[in-house]
Design an enzyme around this catalytic site. Structure first.
Site, PDB file in Angstrom:
ATOM      1  N   ASP A  18       8.528  46.500  -5.795  1.00 33.23           N
ATOM      2  CA  ASP A  18       8.209  45.237  -5.116  1.00 33.23           C
ATOM      3  C   ASP A  18       8.540  44.033  -6.000  1.00 33.23           C
ATOM      4  O   ASP A  18       8.145  43.995  -7.166  1.00 33.23           O
ATOM      5  CB  ASP A  18       6.705  45.255  -4.786  1.00 33.23           C
ATOM      6  CG  ASP A  18       6.302  44.196  -3.784  1.00 33.23           C
ATOM      7  OD1 ASP A  18       7.001  43.179  -3.658  1.00 33.23           O
ATOM      8  OD2 ASP A  18       5.253  44.392  -3.139  1.00 33.23           O
ATOM      9  N   HIS A  20       7.952  40.648  -4.978  1.00 38.31           N
ATOM     10  CA  HIS A  20       7.261  39.421  -4.548  1.00 38.31           C
ATOM     11  C   HIS A  20       6.412  38.873  -5.697  1.00 38.31           C
ATOM     12  O   HIS A  20       5.391  39.461  -6.058  1.00 38.31           O
ATOM     13  CB  HIS A  20       6.377  39.711  -3.329  1.00 38.31           C
ATOM     14  CG  HIS A  20       7.154  40.065  -2.092  1.00 38.31           C
ATOM     15  ND1 HIS A  20       7.489  41.362  -1.779  1.00 38.31           N
ATOM     16  CD2 HIS A  20       7.667  39.283  -1.112  1.00 38.31           C
ATOM     17  CE1 HIS A  20       8.178  41.370  -0.643  1.00 38.31           C
ATOM     18  NE2 HIS A  20       8.299  40.115  -0.211  1.00 38.31           N
TER      19      HIS A  20
HETATM   20  C1  B12 Z   1       8.951  35.058  -0.001  1.00 36.91           C
HETATM   21  C2  B12 Z   1       9.059  36.437   0.606  1.00 36.91           C
HETATM   22  C3  B12 Z   1      10.070  37.265   0.125  1.00 36.91           C
HETATM   23  C4  B12 Z   1      11.018  36.874  -1.004  1.00 36.91           C
HETATM   24  C5  B12 Z   1      10.284  37.140  -2.339  1.00 36.91           C
HETATM   25  C6  B12 Z   1      10.752  36.175  -3.433  1.00 36.91           C
HETATM   26  C7  B12 Z   1       9.973  36.423  -4.707  1.00 36.91           C
HETATM   27  N1  B12 Z   1      10.664  36.736  -5.760  1.00 36.91           N
HETATM   28  O1  B12 Z   1       8.752  36.359  -4.708  1.00 36.91           O
HETATM   29  C8  B12 Z   1      12.203  37.849  -0.749  1.00 36.91           C
HETATM   30  C9  B12 Z   1      13.189  37.185   0.196  1.00 36.91           C
HETATM   31  C10 B12 Z   1      12.965  38.331  -1.982  1.00 36.91           C
HETATM   32  C11 B12 Z   1      11.516  38.976   0.007  1.00 36.91           C
HETATM   33  C12 B12 Z   1      12.012  40.257   0.063  1.00 36.91           C
HETATM   34  C13 B12 Z   1      11.433  41.262   0.829  1.00 36.91           C
HETATM   35  N2  B12 Z   1      10.376  41.140   1.660  1.00 36.91           N
HETATM   36 CO1  B12 Z   1       9.219  39.567   1.728  1.00 36.91          CO
HETATM   37  N3  B12 Z   1       8.192  38.072   2.123  1.00 36.91           N
HETATM   38  C14 B12 Z   1       8.140  36.878   1.600  1.00 36.91           C
HETATM   39  C15 B12 Z   1       7.076  36.048   2.339  1.00 36.91           C
HETATM   40  C16 B12 Z   1       7.801  35.149   3.331  1.00 36.91           C
HETATM   41  C17 B12 Z   1       6.148  35.203   1.490  1.00 36.91           C
HETATM   42  C18 B12 Z   1       5.472  35.935   0.314  1.00 36.91           C
HETATM   43  C19 B12 Z   1       4.801  34.900  -0.551  1.00 36.91           C
HETATM   44  O2  B12 Z   1       5.337  34.458  -1.556  1.00 36.91           O
HETATM   45  N4  B12 Z   1       3.591  34.460  -0.111  1.00 36.91           N
HETATM   46  C20 B12 Z   1       2.831  33.409  -0.809  1.00 36.91           C
HETATM   47  C21 B12 Z   1       1.798  34.018  -1.751  1.00 36.91           C
HETATM   48  C22 B12 Z   1       0.952  32.897  -2.383  1.00 36.91           C
HETATM   49  O3  B12 Z   1       0.945  34.850  -1.001  1.00 36.91           O
HETATM   50  P1  B12 Z   1       0.819  36.405  -1.220  1.00 36.91           P
HETATM   51  O4  B12 Z   1       2.094  36.924  -1.814  1.00 36.91           O
HETATM   52  O5  B12 Z   1       0.346  37.009   0.044  1.00 36.91           O
HETATM   53  O6  B12 Z   1      -0.306  36.561  -2.346  1.00 36.91           O
HETATM   54  C23 B12 Z   1      -1.643  36.162  -2.111  1.00 36.91           C
HETATM   55  C24 B12 Z   1      -2.513  37.231  -1.423  1.00 36.91           C
HETATM   56  O7  B12 Z   1      -1.772  38.261  -0.821  1.00 36.91           O
HETATM   57  C25 B12 Z   1      -3.421  37.741  -2.495  1.00 36.91           C
HETATM   58  N5  B12 Z   1      -2.993  38.869  -3.322  1.00 36.91           N
HETATM   59  C26 B12 Z   1      -1.769  39.397  -3.532  1.00 36.91           C
HETATM   60  N6  B12 Z   1      -1.842  40.393  -4.408  1.00 36.91           N
HETATM   61  C27 B12 Z   1      -3.117  40.516  -4.778  1.00 36.91           C
HETATM   62  C28 B12 Z   1      -3.743  41.400  -5.690  1.00 36.91           C
HETATM   63  C29 B12 Z   1      -5.115  41.286  -5.890  1.00 36.91           C
HETATM   64  C30 B12 Z   1      -5.793  42.210  -6.844  1.00 36.91           C
HETATM   65  C31 B12 Z   1      -5.865  40.292  -5.186  1.00 36.91           C
HETATM   66  C32 B12 Z   1      -7.310  40.141  -5.426  1.00 36.91           C
HETATM   67  C33 B12 Z   1      -5.242  39.438  -4.285  1.00 36.91           C
HETATM   68  C34 B12 Z   1      -3.881  39.550  -4.094  1.00 36.91           C
HETATM   69  O8  B12 Z   1      -3.575  36.631  -3.360  1.00 36.91           O
HETATM   70  C35 B12 Z   1      -2.296  35.961  -3.465  1.00 36.91           C
HETATM   71  C36 B12 Z   1      -2.519  34.514  -3.836  1.00 36.91           C
HETATM   72  O9  B12 Z   1      -3.285  33.832  -2.871  1.00 36.91           O
HETATM   73  C37 B12 Z   1       6.235  37.182   3.059  1.00 36.91           C
HETATM   74  C38 B12 Z   1       5.606  36.785   4.383  1.00 36.91           C
HETATM   75  C39 B12 Z   1       4.290  36.109   4.175  1.00 36.91           C
HETATM   76  N7  B12 Z   1       4.080  35.039   4.893  1.00 36.91           N
HETATM   77  O10 B12 Z   1       3.468  36.572   3.372  1.00 36.91           O
HETATM   78  C40 B12 Z   1       7.293  38.277   3.225  1.00 36.91           C
HETATM   79  C41 B12 Z   1       6.843  39.725   3.273  1.00 36.91           C
HETATM   80  C42 B12 Z   1       5.788  39.998   2.217  1.00 36.91           C
HETATM   81  N8  B12 Z   1       8.078  40.442   2.922  1.00 36.91           N
HETATM   82  C43 B12 Z   1       8.218  41.541   3.582  1.00 36.91           C
HETATM   83  C44 B12 Z   1       9.313  42.445   3.435  1.00 36.91           C
HETATM   84  C45 B12 Z   1       9.350  43.624   4.383  1.00 36.91           C
HETATM   85  C46 B12 Z   1      10.294  42.253   2.462  1.00 36.91           C
HETATM   86  C47 B12 Z   1      11.491  43.147   2.198  1.00 36.91           C
HETATM   87  C48 B12 Z   1      11.198  44.666   2.183  1.00 36.91           C
HETATM   88  C49 B12 Z   1      12.555  42.798   3.245  1.00 36.91           C
HETATM   89  C50 B12 Z   1      13.805  43.652   3.213  1.00 36.91           C
HETATM   90  N9  B12 Z   1      13.920  44.511   4.197  1.00 36.91           N
HETATM   91  O11 B12 Z   1      14.586  43.541   2.277  1.00 36.91           O
HETATM   92  C51 B12 Z   1      11.979  42.650   0.820  1.00 36.91           C
HETATM   93  C52 B12 Z   1      11.350  43.427  -0.338  1.00 36.91           C
HETATM   94  C53 B12 Z   1      12.126  43.255  -1.607  1.00 36.91           C
HETATM   95  C54 B12 Z   1      11.367  43.789  -2.783  1.00 36.91           C
HETATM   96  N10 B12 Z   1      11.974  44.683  -3.553  1.00 36.91           N
HETATM   97  O12 B12 Z   1      10.223  43.434  -2.991  1.00 36.91           O
HETATM   98  C55 B12 Z   1       7.094  41.773   4.570  1.00 36.91           C
HETATM   99  C56 B12 Z   1       6.140  42.877   4.148  1.00 36.91           C
HETATM  100  C57 B12 Z   1       5.739  43.682   5.368  1.00 36.91           C
HETATM  101  C58 B12 Z   1       4.514  44.519   5.225  1.00 36.91           C
HETATM  102  N11 B12 Z   1       3.874  44.689   4.084  1.00 36.91           N
HETATM  103  O13 B12 Z   1       4.110  45.008   6.242  1.00 36.91           O
HETATM  104  C59 B12 Z   1       6.468  40.341   4.688  1.00 36.91           C
HETATM  105  C60 B12 Z   1       4.955  40.323   4.972  1.00 36.91           C
HETATM  106  C61 B12 Z   1       7.240  39.600   5.809  1.00 36.91           C
HETATM  107  C62 B12 Z   1       6.964  40.204   7.167  1.00 36.91           C
HETATM  108  N12 B12 Z   1       6.062  39.617   7.934  1.00 36.91           N
HETATM  109  O14 B12 Z   1       7.534  41.188   7.533  1.00 36.91           O
HETATM  110  N13 B12 Z   1      10.347  38.532   0.568  1.00 36.91           N
END
Ligand code: B12
Length: 151
Positions: A18, A20
């Site tokens: 992953d 992200h």
């Molecule tokens: C930006 C993004 C990308 C970027 C990532 C860039 C980078 N280097 O970070 C790129 C374009 C590269 C990408 C790629 C992929 N992505 Co993407 N991506 C996103 C997106 C739009 C935003 C993620 C993000 O940055 N959110 C902002 C941060 C602040 O939020 P967060 O990550 O959720 O983290 C917060 C919480 O989750 C929580 N949290 C997270 N971890 C932890 C751990 C603990 C212990 C705790 C307490 C809390 C916690 O706290 C964090 C801070 O508030 C999401 C959709 C979305 N809206 O979430 C999809 C998403 C995560 N991606 C997804 C997918 C499928 C992929 C790919 C597999 C797509 C593909 N087929 O290639 C690839 C995977 C590549 C890889 N090897 O990882 C899916 C995951 C689906 C699922 N899990 O069911 C999502 C949800 C989009 C979707 N709706 O389908 N992605």
């Protein structure tokens, strides 16, 4: 649990393939601002790297992040790896833990069965995790820390 005796060091990383990075960057900043020593392993971290870092830094908690939908596969055997390395830290996991996350309670149960002490969804505020860490690590909240968190 006796307050203020456990390590305030937390090891944080994104498991498996992953990539992200935004979530753990935000968590690192929030935990650091709240007074924790954070070891951020970054993205694409292996189970063994988590275990090695937890041992090297005598971590109180190991925090795993996963967004891309493969968390269950990536975490198979994780707690066995930690146990073998002698890690006794609290373990949390959070993020988008299943594809679609249709049934959150089922997802939570899956990760609890894998051995995680706490399971967080993608809507989790960093403050919620900080409060859990303070509770689990037996740390007290100072007025200064409280002000930092609410600002
Ligand atoms: C930006 C993004 C990308 C970027 C990532 C860039 C980078 N280097 O970070 C790129 C374009 C590269 C990408 C790629 C992929 N992505 Co993407 N991506 C996103 C997106 C739009 C935003 C993620 C993000 O940055 N959110 C902002 C941060 C602040 O939020 P967060 O990550 O959720 O983290 C917060 C919480 O989750 C929580 N949290 C997270 N971890 C932890 C751990 C603990 C212990 C705790 C307490 C809390 C916690 O706290 C964090 C801070 O508030 C999401 C959709 C979305 N809206 O979430 C999809 C998403 C995560 N991606 C997804 C997918 C499928 C992929 C790919 C597999 C797509 C593909 N087929 O290639 C690839 C995977 C590549 C890889 N090897 O990882 C899916 C995951 C689906 C699922 N899990 O069911 C999502 C949800 C989009 C979707 N709706 O389908 N992605």
């Amino acid at each position: 649990m006796v307050p203020n005796t456990m390590s305030q060091t937390v090891v944080l990383g994104v498991i498996g393939s992953d990539a992200h990075v935004v979530g753990i960057t935000i968590l690192e900043q929030a935990f650091s601002a709240a007074g924790f020593d954070v070891v951020n392993l970054g993205v694409q971290t292996s189970q063994e790297e988590f275990a090695e870092a937890a041992v090297a830094h005598d971590a109180g908690a190991v925090l795993v992040s996963s967004l891309y939908g493969h968390a269950e596969q990536d975490c198979q055997g994780f707690h066995e790896v930690l146990e073998e390395a002698g890690v006794e830290a609290e373990t949390y996991i959070g993020g988008n833990l299943a594809v679609g996350q249709d049934d959150w309670e089922e997802t939570r149960a899956t990760f609890e069965a894998l051995g995680f002490d706490r399971v967080f969804d993608s809507e989790t505020d960093p403050e919620e995790a900080i409060a859990a860490l303070r509770d689990d690590l037996g740390l007290t909240t100072t007025d200064t820390e409280r002000a930092t968190i609410s600002s």
